[in-house]
Write a protein that holds these residues in place. Structure first.
Motif, PDB file in Angstrom:
ATOM      1  N   LYS A 114     -10.827  19.889  -8.251  1.00 50.31           N
ATOM      2  CA  LYS A 114      -9.791  19.410  -9.153  1.00 50.31           C
ATOM      3  C   LYS A 114      -9.938  20.112 -10.501  1.00 50.31           C
ATOM      4  N   ALA A 115      -8.844  20.653 -10.980  1.00 51.45           N
ATOM      5  CA  ALA A 115      -8.890  21.508 -12.171  1.00 51.45           C
ATOM      6  C   ALA A 115      -9.519  20.817 -13.368  1.00 51.45           C
ATOM      7  N   PHE A 116      -9.151  19.567 -13.626  1.00 54.55           N
ATOM      8  CA  PHE A 116      -9.700  18.866 -14.781  1.00 54.55           C
ATOM      9  C   PHE A 116     -11.221  18.770 -14.689  1.00 54.55           C
ATOM     10  N   GLU A 117     -11.713  18.465 -13.502  1.00 59.24           N
ATOM     11  CA  GLU A 117     -13.163  18.319 -13.320  1.00 59.24           C
ATOM     12  C   GLU A 117     -13.874  19.666 -13.416  1.00 59.24           C
ATOM     13  N   VAL A 118     -13.288  20.696 -12.811  1.00 59.58           N
ATOM     14  CA  VAL A 118     -13.911  22.030 -12.851  1.00 59.58           C
ATOM     15  C   VAL A 118     -13.951  22.552 -14.282  1.00 59.58           C
ATOM     16  N   MET A 119     -12.859  22.367 -15.021  1.00 62.58           N
ATOM     17  CA  MET A 119     -12.811  22.853 -16.402  1.00 62.58           C
ATOM     18  C   MET A 119     -13.833  22.123 -17.274  1.00 62.58           C
ATOM     19  N   GLU A 120     -13.965  20.827 -17.025  1.00 63.06           N
ATOM     20  CA  GLU A 120     -14.941  20.043 -17.796  1.00 63.06           C
ATOM     21  C   GLU A 120     -16.359  20.542 -17.522  1.00 63.06           C
ATOM     22  N   THR A 121     -16.650  20.821 -16.256  1.00 67.64           N
ATOM     23  CA  THR A 121     -17.963  21.339 -15.887  1.00 67.64           C
ATOM     24  C   THR A 121     -18.207  22.708 -16.515  1.00 67.64           C
ATOM     25  N   MET A 122     -17.200  23.558 -16.509  1.00 70.37           N
ATOM     26  CA  MET A 122     -17.322  24.878 -17.117  1.00 70.37           C
ATOM     27  C   MET A 122     -17.587  24.769 -18.621  1.00 70.37           C
ATOM     28  N   ALA A 123     -16.873  23.850 -19.271  1.00 75.84           N
ATOM     29  CA  ALA A 123     -17.050  23.675 -20.713  1.00 75.84           C
ATOM     30  C   ALA A 123     -18.469  23.210 -21.034  1.00 75.84           C
ATOM     31  N   ARG A 124     -18.979  22.272 -20.230  1.00 76.35           N
ATOM     32  CA  ARG A 124     -20.348  21.790 -20.449  1.00 76.35           C
ATOM     33  C   ARG A 124     -21.362  22.905 -20.235  1.00 76.35           C
ATOM     34  N   GLY A 125     -21.073  23.776 -19.289  1.00 75.39           N
ATOM     35  CA  GLY A 125     -21.974  24.887 -19.002  1.00 75.39           C
ATOM     36  C   GLY A 125     -21.748  26.093 -19.878  1.00 75.39           C
ATOM     37  N   GLN A 126     -20.837  25.955 -20.846  1.00 72.80           N
ATOM     38  CA  GLN A 126     -20.515  27.024 -21.797  1.00 72.80           C
ATOM     39  C   GLN A 126     -20.075  28.306 -21.078  1.00 72.80           C
ATOM     40  N   GLN A 127     -19.380  28.123 -19.964  1.00 74.85           N
ATOM     41  CA  GLN A 127     -18.830  29.263 -19.243  1.00 74.85           C
ATOM     42  C   GLN A 127     -17.513  29.676 -19.895  1.00 74.85           C
ATOM     43  N   LYS A 128     -17.325  30.950 -20.144  1.00 73.76           N
ATOM     44  CA  LYS A 128     -16.154  31.409 -20.877  1.00 73.76           C
ATOM     45  C   LYS A 128     -15.488  32.597 -20.190  1.00 73.76           C
ATOM     46  N   PHE A 129     -14.177  32.712 -20.429  1.00 75.74           N
ATOM     47  CA  PHE A 129     -13.373  33.796 -19.874  1.00 75.74           C
ATOM     48  C   PHE A 129     -12.516  34.392 -20.981  1.00 75.74           C
ATOM     49  N   ASP A 130     -12.254  35.686 -20.865  1.00 70.14           N
ATOM     50  CA  ASP A 130     -11.417  36.348 -21.870  1.00 70.14           C
ATOM     51  C   ASP A 130      -9.959  35.929 -21.767  1.00 70.14           C
ATOM     52  N   VAL A 131      -9.500  35.672 -20.557  1.00 71.78           N
ATOM     53  CA  VAL A 131      -8.112  35.250 -20.324  1.00 71.78           C
ATOM     54  C   VAL A 131      -8.133  34.008 -19.435  1.00 71.78           C
ATOM     55  N   VAL A 132      -7.481  32.949 -19.902  1.00 67.00           N
ATOM     56  CA  VAL A 132      -7.392  31.696 -19.145  1.00 67.00           C
ATOM     57  C   VAL A 132      -5.913  31.415 -18.880  1.00 67.00           C
ATOM     58  N   SER A 133      -5.534  31.346 -17.616  1.00 63.40           N
ATOM     59  CA  SER A 133      -4.153  31.055 -17.230  1.00 63.40           C
ATOM     60  C   SER A 133      -4.101  29.656 -16.623  1.00 63.40           C
ATOM     61  N   VAL A 134      -3.250  28.796 -17.191  1.00 64.75           N
ATOM     62  CA  VAL A 134      -3.140  27.409 -16.737  1.00 64.75           C
ATOM     63  C   VAL A 134      -1.684  27.141 -16.349  1.00 64.75           C
ATOM     64  N   ASP A 135      -1.441  26.951 -15.068  1.00 70.11           N
ATOM     65  CA  ASP A 135      -0.074  26.755 -14.560  1.00 70.11           C
ATOM     66  C   ASP A 135      -0.048  25.523 -13.648  1.00 70.11           C
ATOM     67  N   PRO A 136      -0.080  24.328 -14.242  1.00 73.27           N
ATOM     68  CA  PRO A 136      -0.172  23.102 -13.431  1.00 73.27           C
ATOM     69  C   PRO A 136       1.155  22.723 -12.792  1.00 73.27           C
ATOM     70  N   PRO A 137       1.123  21.845 -11.792  1.00 72.11           N
ATOM     71  CA  PRO A 137       2.369  21.291 -11.256  1.00 72.11           C
ATOM     72  C   PRO A 137       3.013  20.396 -12.311  1.00 72.11           C
ATOM     73  N   ALA A 138       4.227  19.974 -12.064  1.00 72.67           N
ATOM     74  CA  ALA A 138       4.938  19.134 -13.036  1.00 72.67           C
ATOM     75  C   ALA A 138       4.199  17.812 -13.237  1.00 72.67           C
ATOM     76  N   PHE A 139       3.814  17.524 -14.466  1.00 70.04           N
ATOM     77  CA  PHE A 139       3.180  16.244 -14.783  1.00 70.04           C
ATOM     78  C   PHE A 139       4.220  15.165 -15.082  1.00 70.04           C
ATOM     79  N   ILE A 140       5.459  15.590 -15.354  1.00 71.80           N
ATOM     80  CA  ILE A 140       6.495  14.637 -15.761  1.00 71.80           C
ATOM     81  C   ILE A 140       7.664  14.755 -14.790  1.00 71.80           C
ATOM     82  N   LYS A 141       7.630  13.965 -13.747  1.00 74.33           N
ATOM     83  CA  LYS A 141       8.671  14.038 -12.722  1.00 74.33           C
ATOM     84  C   LYS A 141       9.878  13.160 -13.058  1.00 74.33           C
TER      85      LYS A 141
END
Length: 232
Positions: A114-141
């Motif tokens: 799950k993206a939210f969980e993976v991103m949180e884990t990456m942030a805690r581990g101080q993992q970084k990327f030069d380019v981050v692309s975030v294209d989620p499904p519609a949150f507001i249906k």
């Protein structure tokens, strides 16, 4: 409307379970029978080219990757490494098959979760990327989802900011037609702002030109995107 939903082959035969398309010089396998919607999101074509143009010689992560549209384009454009994040095993498998098709497999890896969980884990581990692309499904249906959906975009932006490297890029898209560009911009800026990092908006994007907006159907202007450059 109470109509039956089905995907049917109207004429002829498909030569194989997936057809191959080429977009901006990259090749993709598309499941037109069982894939999401048509199997390919043509509306993001120009946005994928934009992200790819910023990715040469840089590390990249494709969040909510589906079958890797943004990440594959970045890898073909010369990204040094690409990570795909998606909760669907089939989607990750498809992204890696597309990586193999484009001969960029060695520079790509899939992360199923799950993206939210993976991103949180990456942030805690101080993992970084030069380019981050975030294209989620519609949150507001529906309109009643506005409050929770905008909070979701805000949270996703807050989780994305820490994984953007110094001087890096964050591309953030929304296909929720109920949320205006101003709504999205406010939510994402609040989320990024919590990182206390200076940033700029360098591009505002929409659907490719073959997805025109009808003046009397505002929902046809559903897709919008923002590209941020971090200044630290």
């Amino acid at each position: 409307e109470g109509l039956d939903q089905a995907v049917l082959l109207d004429h002829g035969q498909l030569p194989q379970p997936k057809i191959e398309i080429t977009e901006n010089g990259a090749r993709f396998l598309v499941d037109v029978m069982d894939g999401q919607k048509t199997g390919w999101f043509f509306d993001q074509r120009d946005n994928r080219a934009h992200v790819a143009s910023l990715s040469a010689g840089r590390s990249m992560v494709d969040v909510f990757s589906h079958t890797g549209g943004f990440g594959i384009a970045a890898a073909v454009a010369g990204a040094t490494s690409v990570s795909f994040i998606d909760s669907s095993h089939a989607a990750i498998e498809g992204a890696m098959k597309n990586a193999e098709l484009n001969k960029v497999y060695q520079r790509c890896n899939g992360i199923e979760g799950k993206a939210f969980e993976v991103m949180e884990t990456m942030a805690r581990g101080q993992q970084k990327f030069d380019v981050v692309s975030v294209d989620p499904p519609a949150f507001i249906k529906t309109r009643k989802d506005m409050g929770s959906g905008l909070k979701g975009y805000e949270k996703l932006a807050r989780l994305s900011a820490p994984v953007v490297a110094r001087g890096g890029i964050l591309f953030f898209a929304s296909c929720s037609h109920h949320a205006s560009l101003d709504d999205l911009k406010e939510a994402v800026i609040i989320g990024i702002g919590k990182s206390k990092r200076p940033f700029q908006i360098i591009r505002t994007g929409f659907a490719a030109p073959d997805h025109p907006v009808h003046p009397h159907l505002p929902e046809t202007g559903y897709l919008k995107s923002l590209t941020f450059r971090f200044m630290d």
